[in-house]
Design a protein around this motif. Structure first.
Motif, PDB file in Angstrom:
ATOM      1  N   VAL A 144       0.739 -11.134   3.131  1.00 38.87           N
ATOM      2  CA  VAL A 144       1.241  -9.911   2.713  1.00 38.87           C
ATOM      3  C   VAL A 144       0.677  -9.031   3.836  1.00 38.87           C
ATOM      4  O   VAL A 144      -0.522  -8.854   4.169  1.00 38.87           O
ATOM      5  CB  VAL A 144       0.759  -9.448   1.329  1.00 38.87           C
ATOM      6  CG1 VAL A 144       1.416  -8.038   1.211  1.00 38.87           C
ATOM      7  CG2 VAL A 144       1.485 -10.695   0.320  1.00 38.87           C
ATOM      8  N   TRP A 145       1.637  -8.180   4.427  1.00 36.36           N
ATOM      9  CA  TRP A 145       1.167  -7.306   5.232  1.00 36.36           C
ATOM     10  C   TRP A 145       1.440  -5.787   4.688  1.00 36.36           C
ATOM     11  O   TRP A 145       2.614  -5.555   4.475  1.00 36.36           O
ATOM     12  CB  TRP A 145       1.813  -7.449   6.534  1.00 36.36           C
ATOM     13  CG  TRP A 145       1.473  -8.889   7.147  1.00 36.36           C
ATOM     14  CD1 TRP A 145       2.153  -9.714   6.790  1.00 36.36           C
ATOM     15  CD2 TRP A 145       0.596  -9.166   8.139  1.00 36.36           C
ATOM     16  NE1 TRP A 145       1.745 -10.902   7.371  1.00 36.36           N
ATOM     17  CE2 TRP A 145       0.705 -10.667   8.187  1.00 36.36           C
ATOM     18  CE3 TRP A 145      -0.433  -8.611   8.628  1.00 36.36           C
ATOM     19  CZ2 TRP A 145      -0.008 -11.445   8.990  1.00 36.36           C
ATOM     20  CZ3 TRP A 145      -1.201  -9.410   9.539  1.00 36.36           C
ATOM     21  CH2 TRP A 145      -1.204 -10.721   9.679  1.00 36.36           C
ATOM     22  N   ALA A 146       0.393  -4.812   4.667  1.00 37.86           N
ATOM     23  CA  ALA A 146       0.823  -3.442   4.063  1.00 37.86           C
ATOM     24  C   ALA A 146       0.520  -2.217   4.923  1.00 37.86           C
ATOM     25  O   ALA A 146      -0.796  -2.386   5.433  1.00 37.86           O
ATOM     26  CB  ALA A 146       0.162  -3.523   2.603  1.00 37.86           C
ATOM     27  N   VAL A 147       1.115  -1.301   4.797  1.00 39.08           N
ATOM     28  CA  VAL A 147       0.684   0.104   5.364  1.00 39.08           C
ATOM     29  C   VAL A 147       0.809   1.125   4.185  1.00 39.08           C
ATOM     30  O   VAL A 147       1.475   1.181   3.663  1.00 39.08           O
ATOM     31  CB  VAL A 147       1.529   0.492   6.708  1.00 39.08           C
ATOM     32  CG1 VAL A 147       1.284   1.799   6.977  1.00 39.08           C
ATOM     33  CG2 VAL A 147       1.540  -0.543   7.766  1.00 39.08           C
TER      34      VAL A 147
ATOM     35  N   MET B 236       4.702  -4.562   3.295  1.00 38.75           N
ATOM     36  CA  MET B 236       5.043  -3.476   2.122  1.00 38.75           C
ATOM     37  C   MET B 236       4.555  -1.937   2.838  1.00 38.75           C
ATOM     38  O   MET B 236       3.640  -2.182   3.683  1.00 38.75           O
ATOM     39  CB  MET B 236       3.963  -3.764   1.036  1.00 38.75           C
ATOM     40  CG  MET B 236       3.790  -2.831   0.095  1.00 38.75           C
ATOM     41  SD  MET B 236       2.477  -3.103  -1.090  1.00 38.75           S
ATOM     42  CE  MET B 236       2.580  -1.770  -2.013  1.00 38.75           C
ATOM     43  N   LEU B 237       5.283  -1.101   2.431  1.00 41.05           N
ATOM     44  CA  LEU B 237       4.867   0.360   2.774  1.00 41.05           C
ATOM     45  C   LEU B 237       4.712   1.056   1.511  1.00 41.05           C
ATOM     46  O   LEU B 237       5.560   1.169   0.606  1.00 41.05           O
ATOM     47  CB  LEU B 237       5.878   0.964   3.735  1.00 41.05           C
ATOM     48  CG  LEU B 237       5.840   2.683   3.862  1.00 41.05           C
ATOM     49  CD1 LEU B 237       4.596   2.940   4.618  1.00 41.05           C
ATOM     50  CD2 LEU B 237       7.058   3.391   4.251  1.00 41.05           C
ATOM     51  N   TYR B 238       3.624   1.730   1.393  1.00 41.06           N
ATOM     52  CA  TYR B 238       3.120   2.630   0.105  1.00 41.06           C
ATOM     53  C   TYR B 238       3.098   3.833   0.491  1.00 41.06           C
ATOM     54  O   TYR B 238       2.116   4.384   1.557  1.00 41.06           O
ATOM     55  CB  TYR B 238       2.188   2.167  -0.687  1.00 41.06           C
ATOM     56  CG  TYR B 238       1.589   3.171  -1.671  1.00 41.06           C
ATOM     57  CD1 TYR B 238       2.211   3.051  -2.942  1.00 41.06           C
ATOM     58  CD2 TYR B 238       0.637   4.243  -1.393  1.00 41.06           C
ATOM     59  CE1 TYR B 238       1.952   4.202  -3.984  1.00 41.06           C
ATOM     60  CE2 TYR B 238       0.380   5.007  -2.533  1.00 41.06           C
ATOM     61  CZ  TYR B 238       0.908   4.903  -3.719  1.00 41.06           C
ATOM     62  OH  TYR B 238       0.624   5.921  -4.563  1.00 41.06           O
ATOM     63  N   PHE B 239       3.978   5.020   0.358  1.00 40.91           N
ATOM     64  CA  PHE B 239       3.895   6.418   0.757  1.00 40.91           C
ATOM     65  C   PHE B 239       3.695   7.228  -0.444  1.00 40.91           C
ATOM     66  O   PHE B 239       4.286   7.252  -1.281  1.00 40.91           O
ATOM     67  CB  PHE B 239       5.029   6.483   1.623  1.00 40.91           C
ATOM     68  CG  PHE B 239       5.123   8.225   1.736  1.00 40.91           C
ATOM     69  CD1 PHE B 239       4.585   8.378   3.151  1.00 40.91           C
ATOM     70  CD2 PHE B 239       5.328   9.353   1.195  1.00 40.91           C
ATOM     71  CE1 PHE B 239       4.547   9.538   3.658  1.00 40.91           C
ATOM     72  CE2 PHE B 239       5.613  10.427   1.820  1.00 40.91           C
ATOM     73  CZ  PHE B 239       5.130  10.701   2.979  1.00 40.91           C
ATOM     74  N   SER B 240       2.357   8.266  -0.358  1.00 42.73           N
ATOM     75  CA  SER B 240       2.350   9.109  -1.378  1.00 42.73           C
ATOM     76  C   SER B 240       2.141  10.578  -0.569  1.00 42.73           C
ATOM     77  O   SER B 240       1.240  10.446   0.017  1.00 42.73           O
ATOM     78  CB  SER B 240       1.112   8.742  -2.402  1.00 42.73           C
ATOM     79  OG  SER B 240       0.802   9.901  -3.089  1.00 42.73           O
ATOM     80  N   GLY B 241       3.100  11.345  -0.810  1.00 43.62           N
ATOM     81  CA  GLY B 241       3.073  12.562   0.182  1.00 43.62           C
ATOM     82  C   GLY B 241       4.593  13.330  -0.382  1.00 43.62           C
ATOM     83  O   GLY B 241       5.396  12.812  -1.100  1.00 43.62           O
TER      84      GLY B 241
END
Length: 559
Positions: A324-327, A398-403
């Motif tokens: 799994v690869w995540a940013v 996976m991209l997780y964005f909080s903003g």
């Protein structure tokens, strides 16, 4: 505190041009008729009120389109005509920059499926009068909100008025972009809240009685008494055990909220009701301060042992080559949007979750985390390209964005009011260019709360389960958003975090595992979050899932 607006996924196209200086180039752009150059380079000719495009006017957008008609508070609103660059037109009613059909709903695809002309081409934003760096000025935000008052280092600081897109208005003291000190919040329904604010949160009027805190009446050890918490933020009246609230009691918060019901070990535990200041009553069962739902949660059923089929064994063998690869992105300190409080914490906790066995036990070289100054548009895109390109054909990216977000885009730290948006299309292109079989994007616009602490329990190989079930799903991309594009994302001081984040956490921890197979699929997660967020907010917030994903794609495992 009333459920409050944090962010809304609304507004406009991105223009691949250098930002022009927003300015009045002719006439009276305060209260009259003038010509105004937008930060994007678009040009408005028409009427103004209090520095905003308001009245009758025409805007020439940088994509070649034109809008002629009525405006209200910087948006096309009322009757107007939109003319596309190739000559296609649409005439009708508009609201907040979006075309409205006869049924009162937003027209999402105005001309064809490939081109969403319903999105607004630009909005007047930036400093529309005065000194918005270190002085007195008026700053218009791209989501439609506006601040008028004192500034320090480009952020609201001192006395001012903040007007929200839903009609709410705060008049009072600010510090570093957040409500701080005395102020009054005027709600659109004509109710109001006056008192003290701290780091953006309403702390109300002190509960301190006669200058005393601590146990002010009765037996606060093992009996019934009244206890006032430090700084007067809350008062508890009820029974105690071993010096902590236990049994039946009521807590009165300084912000006007109260909880009445069962307690254990100092937290809401059992049946009870949380009364919010907007009149909302949340009744149901609570566990360690968290809302569990209207029904009494059943004792956790023991999972039925599942024997492995030959396909399972093949999947497990393949898992040795699966990664799994995540940013992970968290942004709080914007200059051209409102300051946020919890987004960096959200990102760090997501990072910690992905390091755990339930989250896939990612190695350091499989994850990148970008916080505030590091989260520029170029760096986010470059990091996604670099990280996702390493994925193999059986991997997940996976991209997780909080903003902050606007309609059709996420906002990086270098967003200047018009340029440097992170378009959903750009994100999707990078996802699609990755050789990975599975793609997952989670965007939380609530920006609060703690994420993804996992349960302890049995010692089975949860990492093996994560990759085994992932290998069995079909390829696809899933995008989970905290709210619809025409809704706001909400937070609750009763939960002490964002509503979406609260239920996202619990779903990933295992409560979304509806079939009790110790695997949380992306569809199970969304169904759980969707049902609980709608119930808690009385249908004021509706999470969204999009994409060509396989419903069985694994997002977490439970131990």
């Amino acid at each position: 505190m009333k459920l409050s607006t944090i962010a809304s996924l609304v507004t406009c196209f991105f223009f691949f041009q250098n930002a022009a200086q927003a300015q009045c180039i002719s006439g009276d752009c305060r209260n009259g008729t003038g010509i105004y150059l937008y930060p994007s380079g678009a040009k408005y000719i028409g009427q103004f009120k209090d520095g905003e495009t308001h009245g009758i006017g025409t805007c020439y957008y940088t994509d070649g389109s034109t809008y002629r008609g009525e405006w209200a508070h910087r948006y096309p609103e009322g009757h107007g005509i939109k003319t596309h660059e190739d000559g296609r037109t649409w005439e009708g009613e508009w609201k907040m920059g979006l075309p409205i059909g006869k049924d009162g709903k937003i027209i999402e695809d105005l001309f064809d499926e490939e081109e969403d002309v319903a999105t607004e081409a630009d909005i007047q934003s930036g400093c529309i009068s005065g000194d918005c760096e270190n002085g007195q000025g008026v700053f218009a935000y791209p989501d439609g909100s506006k601040y008028e008052g004192q500034f320090k280092e480009q952020k609201p600081d001192g006395w001012g008025t903040f007007t929200y897109t839903n009609g709410d208005r705060y008049v009072g003291s600010f510090h570093a972009g957040l409500k701080q000190g005395k102020g009054t919040f005027y709600y659109a329904d004509e109710t109001q809240t006056t008192g003290e604010w701290k780091e953006g949160e309403y702390v109300g009027n002190t509960q301190i009685e006669h200058g005393r805190v601590g146990c002010v009446e009765g037996d606060c050890k093992n009996g019934r008494g009244t206890y006032i918490f430090k700084d007067g933020v809350a008062k508890y009246v009820g029974t105690f055990s071993n010096g902590q609230p236990a049994g039946e009691g009521v807590i009165y918060y300084a912000n006007g909220e109260r909880y009445k019901g069962a307690w254990a070990i100092g937290s809401f535990n059992g049946m009870g009701t949380l009364f919010l200041t907007d009149g909302t009553e949340v009744t149901g069962f609570w566990k360690d301060g968290s809302y569990m739902g209207k029904d009494n949660p059943k004792k956790e059923e023991q999972p039925i042992p599942v024997s492995l089929s030959p396909d399972d064994y093949i999947a497990i063998r393949k898992a040795t080559d699966m990664k799994v690869w995540a940013v992970i992105v968290g942004i709080s300190s914007y200059n051209h949007m409102q300051t946020l409080k919890y987004t960096d914490d959200d990102a760090y906790r997501m990072y910690a979750f992905l390091k755990s066995p339930e989250g896939g036990a990612l190695a350091d070289d499989q994850m990148r985390i970008l916080i505030d100054e590091d989260a520029t548009k170029e760096k986010i895109l470059a990091t996604m390209r670099e990280t996702f390109s390493k994925a193999g054909e059986n991997d997940l990216v996976m991209l997780y964005f909080s903003g902050h977000g606007l309609r059709g885009s996420f906002l990086p730290i270098d967003f200047d009011g018009a340029n440097y948006k992170l378009e959903h299309e750009e994100v999707n292109e990078i996802f699609q260019s990755s050789p990975a079989k599975y793609k997952l994007c989670i965007a939380d616009a609530c920006h609060s709360g703690s994420l993804l602490a996992m349960k302890s329990g049995e010692t089975r190989n949860v990492l093996e389960d994560y990759y085994k079930t992932l290998a069995q799903a079909n390829a696809g991309t899933a995008l989970i958003l905290s709210s619809k594009s025409d809704e706001t994302s909400l937070e609750s001081s009763g939960l002490r975090q964002g509503v979406f984040s609260h239920f996202l956490i619990r779903g990933l921890k295992g409560e979304a595992d509806k079939d009790k197979n110790k695997i949380v699929s992306v569809q199970e997660l969304f169904d759980y979050v969707d049902e609980n967020v709608k119930a808690y907010t009385v249908n004021r917030q509706s999470p969204v899932i999009k994409g060509d994903y396989d419903p069985k794609m694994t997002v977490s495992v439970v131990r």
